[in-house]
Motif scaffolding. Structure first.
Motif, PDB file in Angstrom:
ATOM      1  N   ARG A  11      38.480  41.634  36.278  1.00 37.03           N
ATOM      2  CA  ARG A  11      37.272  41.874  36.976  1.00 37.03           C
ATOM      3  C   ARG A  11      36.991  41.022  38.192  1.00 37.03           C
ATOM      4  O   ARG A  11      36.191  41.280  38.960  1.00 37.03           O
ATOM      5  CB  ARG A  11      36.383  41.646  36.215  1.00 37.03           C
ATOM      6  CG  ARG A  11      36.170  42.630  34.992  1.00 37.03           C
ATOM      7  CD  ARG A  11      35.077  42.825  34.129  1.00 37.03           C
ATOM      8  NE  ARG A  11      35.461  43.604  32.835  1.00 37.03           N
ATOM      9  CZ  ARG A  11      35.100  44.851  33.248  1.00 37.03           C
ATOM     10  NH1 ARG A  11      34.906  45.721  34.321  1.00 37.03           N
ATOM     11  NH2 ARG A  11      35.095  45.766  32.057  1.00 37.03           N
ATOM     12  N   ASN A  12      37.673  39.796  38.462  1.00 39.68           N
ATOM     13  CA  ASN A  12      37.585  38.868  39.768  1.00 39.68           C
ATOM     14  C   ASN A  12      38.683  39.242  40.824  1.00 39.68           C
ATOM     15  O   ASN A  12      38.575  38.671  41.800  1.00 39.68           O
ATOM     16  CB  ASN A  12      37.522  37.396  39.265  1.00 39.68           C
ATOM     17  CG  ASN A  12      36.584  36.981  38.402  1.00 39.68           C
ATOM     18  OD1 ASN A  12      35.251  37.549  38.738  1.00 39.68           O
ATOM     19  ND2 ASN A  12      36.982  36.240  37.425  1.00 39.68           N
ATOM     20  N   HIS A  13      39.499  40.483  40.553  1.00 39.46           N
ATOM     21  CA  HIS A  13      40.406  40.826  41.304  1.00 39.46           C
ATOM     22  C   HIS A  13      41.347  39.642  41.559  1.00 39.46           C
ATOM     23  O   HIS A  13      42.025  39.655  42.716  1.00 39.46           O
ATOM     24  CB  HIS A  13      39.686  41.232  43.019  1.00 39.46           C
ATOM     25  CG  HIS A  13      38.963  42.434  42.936  1.00 39.46           C
ATOM     26  ND1 HIS A  13      39.427  43.668  43.087  1.00 39.46           N
ATOM     27  CD2 HIS A  13      37.564  42.600  42.758  1.00 39.46           C
ATOM     28  CE1 HIS A  13      38.415  44.359  42.804  1.00 39.46           C
ATOM     29  NE2 HIS A  13      37.472  43.700  42.803  1.00 39.46           N
ATOM     30  N   GLU A  14      41.829  39.134  40.279  1.00 40.28           N
ATOM     31  CA  GLU A  14      42.717  38.289  40.441  1.00 40.28           C
ATOM     32  C   GLU A  14      44.015  38.901  39.560  1.00 40.28           C
ATOM     33  O   GLU A  14      43.574  39.415  38.657  1.00 40.28           O
ATOM     34  CB  GLU A  14      42.632  36.730  39.952  1.00 40.28           C
ATOM     35  CG  GLU A  14      41.622  36.051  40.522  1.00 40.28           C
ATOM     36  CD  GLU A  14      41.460  34.695  39.920  1.00 40.28           C
ATOM     37  OE1 GLU A  14      42.446  34.181  39.439  1.00 40.28           O
ATOM     38  OE2 GLU A  14      40.248  34.161  39.844  1.00 40.28           O
ATOM     39  N   SER A  15      45.257  38.872  39.926  1.00 37.65           N
ATOM     40  CA  SER A  15      46.215  39.271  39.120  1.00 37.65           C
ATOM     41  C   SER A  15      46.548  38.380  38.042  1.00 37.65           C
ATOM     42  O   SER A  15      46.493  36.998  38.214  1.00 37.65           O
ATOM     43  CB  SER A  15      47.704  39.498  39.924  1.00 37.65           C
ATOM     44  OG  SER A  15      47.290  40.459  40.937  1.00 37.65           O
ATOM     45  N   LYS A  16      46.826  38.745  36.840  1.00 38.30           N
ATOM     46  CA  LYS A  16      47.285  38.262  35.631  1.00 38.30           C
ATOM     47  C   LYS A  16      48.365  38.786  35.068  1.00 38.30           C
ATOM     48  O   LYS A  16      48.799  40.123  35.117  1.00 38.30           O
ATOM     49  CB  LYS A  16      46.053  38.309  34.687  1.00 38.30           C
ATOM     50  CG  LYS A  16      44.723  37.769  35.060  1.00 38.30           C
ATOM     51  CD  LYS A  16      44.765  36.249  35.316  1.00 38.30           C
ATOM     52  CE  LYS A  16      43.418  35.716  35.832  1.00 38.30           C
ATOM     53  NZ  LYS A  16      43.573  34.314  36.135  1.00 38.30           N
ATOM     54  N   ILE A  17      49.301  37.830  34.360  1.00 36.52           N
ATOM     55  CA  ILE A  17      50.583  38.352  33.723  1.00 36.52           C
ATOM     56  C   ILE A  17      50.442  38.086  32.396  1.00 36.52           C
ATOM     57  O   ILE A  17      49.983  37.253  32.152  1.00 36.52           O
ATOM     58  CB  ILE A  17      51.798  38.255  34.380  1.00 36.52           C
ATOM     59  CG1 ILE A  17      51.925  36.750  34.381  1.00 36.52           C
ATOM     60  CG2 ILE A  17      51.626  38.814  35.880  1.00 36.52           C
ATOM     61  CD1 ILE A  17      53.449  36.355  34.845  1.00 36.52           C
ATOM     62  N   TYR A  42      47.366  36.289  43.456  1.00 36.34           N
ATOM     63  CA  TYR A  42      47.338  35.330  42.248  1.00 36.34           C
ATOM     64  C   TYR A  42      46.605  34.038  42.706  1.00 36.34           C
ATOM     65  O   TYR A  42      47.287  33.217  43.602  1.00 36.34           O
ATOM     66  CB  TYR A  42      48.866  35.122  41.723  1.00 36.34           C
ATOM     67  CG  TYR A  42      49.423  36.292  40.991  1.00 36.34           C
ATOM     68  CD1 TYR A  42      49.429  36.435  39.623  1.00 36.34           C
ATOM     69  CD2 TYR A  42      50.175  37.183  41.817  1.00 36.34           C
ATOM     70  CE1 TYR A  42      49.854  37.501  39.225  1.00 36.34           C
ATOM     71  CE2 TYR A  42      50.623  38.208  41.277  1.00 36.34           C
ATOM     72  CZ  TYR A  42      50.729  38.479  39.917  1.00 36.34           C
ATOM     73  OH  TYR A  42      51.333  39.442  39.296  1.00 36.34           O
ATOM     74  N   ARG A  43      45.562  33.704  42.020  1.00 36.64           N
ATOM     75  CA  ARG A  43      44.785  32.432  42.287  1.00 36.64           C
ATOM     76  C   ARG A  43      45.075  31.528  41.522  1.00 36.64           C
ATOM     77  O   ARG A  43      45.357  30.333  42.006  1.00 36.64           O
ATOM     78  CB  ARG A  43      43.319  32.994  42.437  1.00 36.64           C
ATOM     79  CG  ARG A  43      42.355  31.660  42.550  1.00 36.64           C
ATOM     80  CD  ARG A  43      41.051  31.979  42.433  1.00 36.64           C
ATOM     81  NE  ARG A  43      40.116  30.840  42.858  1.00 36.64           N
ATOM     82  CZ  ARG A  43      38.748  30.647  42.371  1.00 36.64           C
ATOM     83  NH1 ARG A  43      38.188  31.579  41.932  1.00 36.64           N
ATOM     84  NH2 ARG A  43      38.127  29.570  42.866  1.00 36.64           N
ATOM     85  N   SER A  44      44.930  31.650  40.192  1.00 40.76           N
ATOM     86  CA  SER A  44      45.304  30.471  39.074  1.00 40.76           C
ATOM     87  C   SER A  44      46.802  30.548  38.948  1.00 40.76           C
ATOM     88  O   SER A  44      47.647  31.137  39.294  1.00 40.76           O
ATOM     89  CB  SER A  44      44.548  31.012  37.728  1.00 40.76           C
ATOM     90  OG  SER A  44      43.281  31.197  38.413  1.00 40.76           O
ATOM     91  N   GLU A  45      47.024  29.411  38.189  1.00 43.69           N
ATOM     92  CA  GLU A  45      48.606  28.981  37.889  1.00 43.69           C
ATOM     93  C   GLU A  45      49.167  30.364  37.054  1.00 43.69           C
ATOM     94  O   GLU A  45      48.316  30.710  35.993  1.00 43.69           O
ATOM     95  CB  GLU A  45      48.859  27.727  37.100  1.00 43.69           C
ATOM     96  CG  GLU A  45      50.266  27.353  36.834  1.00 43.69           C
ATOM     97  CD  GLU A  45      50.441  26.271  35.886  1.00 43.69           C
ATOM     98  OE1 GLU A  45      51.386  25.591  36.177  1.00 43.69           O
ATOM     99  OE2 GLU A  45      49.524  25.883  35.273  1.00 43.69           O
ATOM    100  N   THR A  46      50.276  30.775  37.446  1.00 44.95           N
ATOM    101  CA  THR A  46      50.672  31.868  36.740  1.00 44.95           C
ATOM    102  C   THR A  46      52.046  31.461  36.111  1.00 44.95           C
ATOM    103  O   THR A  46      53.075  30.901  37.198  1.00 44.95           O
ATOM    104  CB  THR A  46      51.017  33.123  37.597  1.00 44.95           C
ATOM    105  OG1 THR A  46      49.617  33.446  38.130  1.00 44.95           O
ATOM    106  CG2 THR A  46      51.360  34.301  37.169  1.00 44.95           C
ATOM    107  N   ILE A  47      52.568  31.896  34.957  1.00 49.52           N
ATOM    108  CA  ILE A  47      53.978  31.390  34.361  1.00 49.52           C
ATOM    109  C   ILE A  47      54.664  32.580  34.020  1.00 49.52           C
ATOM    110  O   ILE A  47      54.180  33.250  33.220  1.00 49.52           O
ATOM    111  CB  ILE A  47      53.536  30.378  33.077  1.00 49.52           C
ATOM    112  CG1 ILE A  47      52.979  29.180  33.546  1.00 49.52           C
ATOM    113  CG2 ILE A  47      54.928  30.099  32.615  1.00 49.52           C
ATOM    114  CD1 ILE A  47      52.297  28.247  32.460  1.00 49.52           C
ATOM    115  N   PHE A  48      55.724  32.470  34.426  1.00 56.37           N
ATOM    116  CA  PHE A  48      56.669  33.662  33.995  1.00 56.37           C
ATOM    117  C   PHE A  48      57.767  33.033  33.429  1.00 56.37           C
ATOM    118  O   PHE A  48      58.789  32.063  34.014  1.00 56.37           O
ATOM    119  CB  PHE A  48      57.219  34.489  35.201  1.00 56.37           C
ATOM    120  CG  PHE A  48      57.908  35.771  34.802  1.00 56.37           C
ATOM    121  CD1 PHE A  48      57.185  36.839  35.001  1.00 56.37           C
ATOM    122  CD2 PHE A  48      59.091  35.794  34.536  1.00 56.37           C
ATOM    123  CE1 PHE A  48      57.683  38.341  34.644  1.00 56.37           C
ATOM    124  CE2 PHE A  48      59.603  36.967  33.975  1.00 56.37           C
ATOM    125  CZ  PHE A  48      59.044  38.274  34.167  1.00 56.37           C
TER     126      PHE A  48
END
Length: 404
Positions: A354-360, A13-19
């Motif tokens: 496509r940039n190999h970053e995980s997103k939720i 996870y590169r960018s800020e990720t919010i759960f």
């Protein structure tokens, strides 16, 4: 109970990720939501959150991000045996940044969490780079209130105390590798600090992606809890009437009665599903009894879907879950991805872009071309396998886009 968790620059996870654990304004399973007189003004909280997605999509890394934050706070306290709460299956998770670009490798990993204890909500933030704390802060407010109070703020070696603890004579010099929250918990008996650190200590972290975990058994000696464990096993058609641990042999034995005669079976001879239940049920029931947060990777491994549904329903049953326990887990079992089991905001997906970053994103976040939410009457599992939710690249990964 946890309300909100975010992080940035952690593993895939590169960018800020919010759960977010706050319940959306939707009608399903409203009776299962965690609410109280104190929290009604500020919204209800979800008792269960499940994460689906392909292998390598980031499910485990998301759970590890939360586990990492917990271990950053708890580990220094526990190593000096200053913890207030008994630790149940917590393990250390290292803090590793996103490695697929040069900038992220040289930036801190950031965590932020909001959680509620009784009538108060706390916001804790920490940024760590190469094991050193770059920034840290703790704030609080009354649930439903608007005014936020500062407990402390830290920017590298500069520490500012809020009015909550400013009257106490405390040291502001701390090892740069130690969280100030942990330092205060180790050295002082400050009520607000003790309350916050005790919450972190109460969290339970488990990963069934590791085969050895099935053999980590924590059976209760407490008579009432033991009865609950056996009753739960019997509810699931596992006819165990008792168990005992042989300290000399270091073996757990289960007892059954067949045709009026009692038999004992060593744990090693039980089926994989029974072993998993014997390993998981005690910690789940402890969580329900104490109102703890449970984080489990691959809870569904070796479990029949019927047994997985039973566990989920324990946390969603207000008569059983009276103290605000929460279950957060990853799963590959699509037979439970149904509107009869979950609310739409309880189902989350993770996948690589496509940039190999995980997103939720949650199922409730998904909208069609007419900006409509997925219907609560939809067949979630069927639509997921059809690729409508964007997190089902199984066939695409196996065969390649040109085959589709």
């Amino acid at each position: 109970m946890i309300r909100y968790f975010s992080f940035k620059n952690f593993k895939s996870y590169r960018s800020e990720t919010i759960f977010d654990f706050k319940a959306a304004a939707i009608p399903e399973f409203k009776e299962s939501l965690l609410s109280s007189i104190e929290s009604e003004k500020d919204g209800d909280i979800l008792p269960v959150s499940v994460l689906y997605g392909p292998n390598g999509g980031g499910k485990t890394n998301l759970l590890q991000a939360l586990a990492c934050l917990i271990s950053i706070v708890v580990r220094p306290v526990a190593e000096l045996e200053k913890n207030r709460e008994s630790l149940v299956l917590q393990h250390y998770v290292s803090c590793q940044p996103y490695l697929l670009d040069d900038e992220s490798q040289n930036e801190p990993t950031e965590f932020q969490i909001y959680f509620r204890i009784k009538t108060n909500e706390y916001r804790y933030y920490i940024a760590v780079k190469n094991g050193t704390v770059v920034s840290e802060s703790l704030y609080w407010r009354a649930i439903g209130g608007h005014k936020t109070g500062t407990v402390f703020e830290r920017e590298k070696s500069e520490i500012t105390l809020g009015s909550t603890i400013n009257k106490v004579s405390v040291n502001r010099l701390v090892n740069p590798k130690m969280p100030y929250l942990s330092f205060l918990a180790i050295n002082y008996n400050i009520p607000v600090i003790s309350e916050v650190v005790t919450w972190f200590e109460s969290c339970i972290i488990q990963s069934y992606a590791v085969p050895e975990v099935d053999r980590q058994i924590m059976m209760a000696d407490n008579v009432e809890l033991k009865k609950k464990i056996i009753r739960a096993l019997n509810d699931l058609d596992i006819d165990i009437m008792d168990y005992r641990y042989d300290t000399a042999e270091k073996e757990l034995y289960t007892r059954r009665i067949l045709e009026g005669k009692e038999y004992e079976l060593p744990f090693s001879s039980e089926s994989d599903g029974t072993k998993k239940l014997l390993a998981a049920l005690p910690i789940l029931l402890i969580a329900l009894q104490d109102g703890r947060l449970v984080i489990i990777d691959e809870l569904d491994a070796k479990l029949h879907p019927k047994l997985l549904r039973y566990i989920i329903r324990l946390f969603k049953n207000p008569e059983v879950n009276r103290r605000g326990a929460q279950l957060m887990f990853s799963s590959h079992d699509l037979t439970t991805m149904k509107n009869s089991v979950f609310r739409r905001d309880e189902i989350w997906f993770s996948a690589l872009d496509r940039n190999h970053e995980s997103k939720i994103y949650s199922l409730y976040d998904i909208r069609d071309e007419n900006d409509r939410h997925v219907s609560s009457s939809a067949a979630y599992d069927k639509q997921y396998m059809e690729g409508r939710y964007g997190a089902d690249p199984y066939l695409e990964n196996l065969l390649g886009e040109e085959w589709l």
